[in-house]
Motif scaffolding. Structure first.
Motif, PDB file in Angstrom:
ATOM      1  N   ALA A 146     -11.752 -17.800  -2.332  1.00 17.79           N
ATOM      2  CA  ALA A 146     -11.716 -16.725  -3.333  1.00 17.79           C
ATOM      3  C   ALA A 146     -12.526 -15.518  -2.859  1.00 17.79           C
ATOM      4  N   GLU A 147     -13.686 -15.756  -2.243  1.00 15.24           N
ATOM      5  CA  GLU A 147     -14.502 -14.664  -1.709  1.00 15.24           C
ATOM      6  C   GLU A 147     -13.762 -13.950  -0.590  1.00 15.24           C
ATOM      7  N   MET A 148     -13.072 -14.704   0.242  1.00 19.17           N
ATOM      8  CA  MET A 148     -12.314 -14.092   1.340  1.00 19.17           C
ATOM      9  C   MET A 148     -11.185 -13.221   0.785  1.00 19.17           C
ATOM     10  N   LYS A 149     -10.520 -13.709  -0.240  1.00 23.42           N
ATOM     11  CA  LYS A 149      -9.427 -12.953  -0.851  1.00 23.42           C
ATOM     12  C   LYS A 149      -9.952 -11.642  -1.444  1.00 23.42           C
ATOM     13  N   ALA A 150     -11.102 -11.700  -2.105  1.00 26.25           N
ATOM     14  CA  ALA A 150     -11.714 -10.498  -2.679  1.00 26.25           C
ATOM     15  C   ALA A 150     -12.135  -9.528  -1.582  1.00 26.25           C
ATOM     16  N   ALA A 151     -12.680 -10.038  -0.485  1.00 26.46           N
ATOM     17  CA  ALA A 151     -13.100  -9.192   0.633  1.00 26.46           C
ATOM     18  C   ALA A 151     -11.891  -8.500   1.253  1.00 26.46           C
ATOM     19  N   ILE A 152     -10.769  -9.218   1.367  1.00 28.81           N
ATOM     20  CA  ILE A 152      -9.549  -8.616   1.906  1.00 28.81           C
ATOM     21  C   ILE A 152      -9.052  -7.505   0.987  1.00 28.81           C
ATOM     22  N   ALA A 153      -9.107  -7.724  -0.308  1.00 36.05           N
ATOM     23  CA  ALA A 153      -8.684  -6.697  -1.270  1.00 36.05           C
ATOM     24  C   ALA A 153      -9.555  -5.450  -1.154  1.00 36.05           C
ATOM     25  N   ARG A 154     -10.880  -5.641  -0.986  1.00 27.06           N
ATOM     26  CA  ARG A 154     -11.787  -4.490  -0.821  1.00 27.06           C
ATOM     27  C   ARG A 154     -11.468  -3.735   0.460  1.00 27.06           C
ATOM     28  N   LYS A 155     -11.233  -4.460   1.555  1.00 27.55           N
ATOM     29  CA  LYS A 155     -10.926  -3.813   2.837  1.00 27.55           C
ATOM     30  C   LYS A 155      -9.616  -3.043   2.742  1.00 27.55           C
ATOM     31  N   GLU A 156      -8.613  -3.618   2.084  1.00 32.33           N
ATOM     32  CA  GLU A 156      -7.340  -2.921   1.918  1.00 32.33           C
ATOM     33  C   GLU A 156      -7.523  -1.639   1.116  1.00 32.33           C
ATOM     34  N   SER A 157      -8.375  -1.697   0.105  1.00 32.22           N
ATOM     35  CA  SER A 157      -8.677  -0.514  -0.697  1.00 32.22           C
ATOM     36  C   SER A 157      -9.387   0.544   0.146  1.00 32.22           C
ATOM     37  N   ASP A 158     -10.325   0.111   0.999  1.00 33.27           N
ATOM     38  CA  ASP A 158     -11.039   1.039   1.879  1.00 33.27           C
ATOM     39  C   ASP A 158     -10.082   1.707   2.856  1.00 33.27           C
ATOM     40  N   VAL A 159      -9.176   0.929   3.430  1.00 30.00           N
ATOM     41  CA  VAL A 159      -8.209   1.466   4.383  1.00 30.00           C
ATOM     42  C   VAL A 159      -7.308   2.484   3.684  1.00 30.00           C
ATOM     43  N   ALA A 160      -6.851   2.166   2.476  1.00 22.22           N
ATOM     44  CA  ALA A 160      -6.004   3.092   1.728  1.00 22.22           C
ATOM     45  C   ALA A 160      -6.749   4.390   1.416  1.00 22.22           C
ATOM     46  N   ALA A 161      -8.016   4.290   1.065  1.00 21.18           N
ATOM     47  CA  ALA A 161      -8.810   5.488   0.759  1.00 21.18           C
ATOM     48  C   ALA A 161      -8.980   6.353   2.001  1.00 21.18           C
ATOM     49  N   LEU A 162      -9.244   5.728   3.139  1.00 20.88           N
ATOM     50  CA  LEU A 162      -9.386   6.495   4.376  1.00 20.88           C
ATOM     51  C   LEU A 162      -8.074   7.182   4.750  1.00 20.88           C
ATOM     52  N   ARG A 163      -6.964   6.511   4.544  1.00 20.83           N
ATOM     53  CA  ARG A 163      -5.664   7.125   4.835  1.00 20.83           C
ATOM     54  C   ARG A 163      -5.404   8.316   3.904  1.00 20.83           C
ATOM     55  N   ARG A 164      -5.804   8.197   2.632  1.00 22.42           N
ATOM     56  CA  ARG A 164      -5.649   9.331   1.711  1.00 22.42           C
ATOM     57  C   ARG A 164      -6.489  10.513   2.155  1.00 22.42           C
ATOM     58  N   GLU A 165      -7.713  10.249   2.597  1.00 21.73           N
ATOM     59  CA  GLU A 165      -8.587  11.315   3.072  1.00 21.73           C
ATOM     60  C   GLU A 165      -8.001  11.985   4.315  1.00 21.73           C
ATOM     61  N   LEU A 166      -7.448  11.197   5.207  1.00 24.15           N
ATOM     62  CA  LEU A 166      -6.831  11.770   6.405  1.00 24.15           C
ATOM     63  C   LEU A 166      -5.614  12.619   6.034  1.00 24.15           C
ATOM     64  N   ALA A 167      -4.873  12.202   5.035  1.00 29.20           N
ATOM     65  CA  ALA A 167      -3.699  12.966   4.611  1.00 29.20           C
ATOM     66  C   ALA A 167      -4.081  14.322   4.021  1.00 29.20           C
ATOM     67  N   LYS A 168      -5.288  14.436   3.469  1.00 31.53           N
ATOM     68  CA  LYS A 168      -5.732  15.708   2.881  1.00 31.53           C
ATOM     69  C   LYS A 168      -6.052  16.739   3.956  1.00 31.53           C
ATOM     70  N   LEU A 169      -6.421  16.284   5.145  1.00 29.75           N
ATOM     71  CA  LEU A 169      -6.799  17.211   6.217  1.00 29.75           C
ATOM     72  C   LEU A 169      -5.557  17.866   6.818  1.00 29.75           C
ATOM     73  N   PRO A 170      -5.719  19.103   7.303  1.00 31.67           N
ATOM     74  CA  PRO A 170      -4.572  19.735   7.968  1.00 31.67           C
ATOM     75  C   PRO A 170      -4.208  18.950   9.230  1.00 31.67           C
ATOM     76  N   PRO A 171      -2.936  19.031   9.660  1.00 31.51           N
ATOM     77  CA  PRO A 171      -2.522  18.265  10.838  1.00 31.51           C
ATOM     78  C   PRO A 171      -3.306  18.684  12.079  1.00 31.51           C
ATOM     79  N   ALA A 172      -3.487  17.734  12.979  1.00 27.60           N
ATOM     80  CA  ALA A 172      -4.218  17.995  14.219  1.00 27.60           C
ATOM     81  C   ALA A 172      -3.417  18.946  15.094  1.00 27.60           C
ATOM     82  N   PRO A 173      -4.107  19.876  15.785  1.00 28.51           N
ATOM     83  CA  PRO A 173      -3.388  20.840  16.625  1.00 28.51           C
ATOM     84  C   PRO A 173      -2.775  20.213  17.847  1.00 28.51           C
TER      85      PRO A 173
END
Length: 173
Positions: A146-173
């Motif tokens: 159960a702890e492992m499942k919760a940790a995976i859910a947190r990591k997936e949430s972190d990855v999704a948040a980082l991807r959203r932040e990257l999407a906000k930035l202008p594209p790389a030159p």
């Protein structure tokens, strides 16, 4: 000496009667609460005006008024979403460099989080991780799963948040 003693006694009598006089003065001044944005508390209207405006008489504890600072009427305060003065604009090259640095940092964090997520998922083994020697008690094993499942859910949430932040930035030159 007799005169100063009578003045002192008069002063003491005035001090002793002060709370009674203050209470009597407060009792004579009615405080009304008038509806509407903003709610108004006032003692400067008559009973007829209060009834006309829909104000209610406050009874009981006295109202204390504390004056706040008045906003200045000069230059407007810049907000995060509002326009900035022309002299505070950032050089476009400097802004591109900042965006590039932010993108690089976020991509590094994203890679690290994705690697950690992959390791957790591998260990989780689709909900059936290997049992350890200290897990003779089956409930202990279930708690770890159960702890492992919760940790995976947190990591997936972190990855999704980082991807959203990257999407906000202008594209790389």
């Amino acid at each position: 000496m007799h005169l100063s003693r009578s003045l002192t006694l008069a002063s003491l009598a005035a001090i002793a009667l002060w709370p009674t006089l203050a209470a009597a003065q407060q009792a004579n001044s009615a405080v009304y609460r008038c509806p509407g944005p903003p709610v108004l508390y006032t003692d400067s209207i008559s009973a007829a005006e209060a009834k006309e405006k829909g104000c209610k008489l406050l009874e009981g504890a006295p109202v204390t008024v504390i004056q706040g600072p008045r906003p200045r009427q000069g230059t407007p305060v810049p907000t995060a979403s509002g326009p900035r003065p022309a002299d505070s604009k950032i050089d476009p090259a400097a802004q591109r460099a900042r965006d590039g640095d932010a993108r690089r940092i976020l991509e590094t964090e994203l890679k690290k989080e994705e690697d950690a997520l992959a390791a957790l998922q591998k260990e989780y083994n689709n909900g059936e991780p290997e049992r350890r020697g200290d897990e003779r008690n089956y409930q202990k094993y279930l708690d770890r799963v159960a702890e492992m499942k919760a940790a995976i859910a947190r990591k997936e949430s972190d990855v999704a948040a980082l991807r959203r932040e990257l999407a906000k930035l202008p594209p790389a030159p």
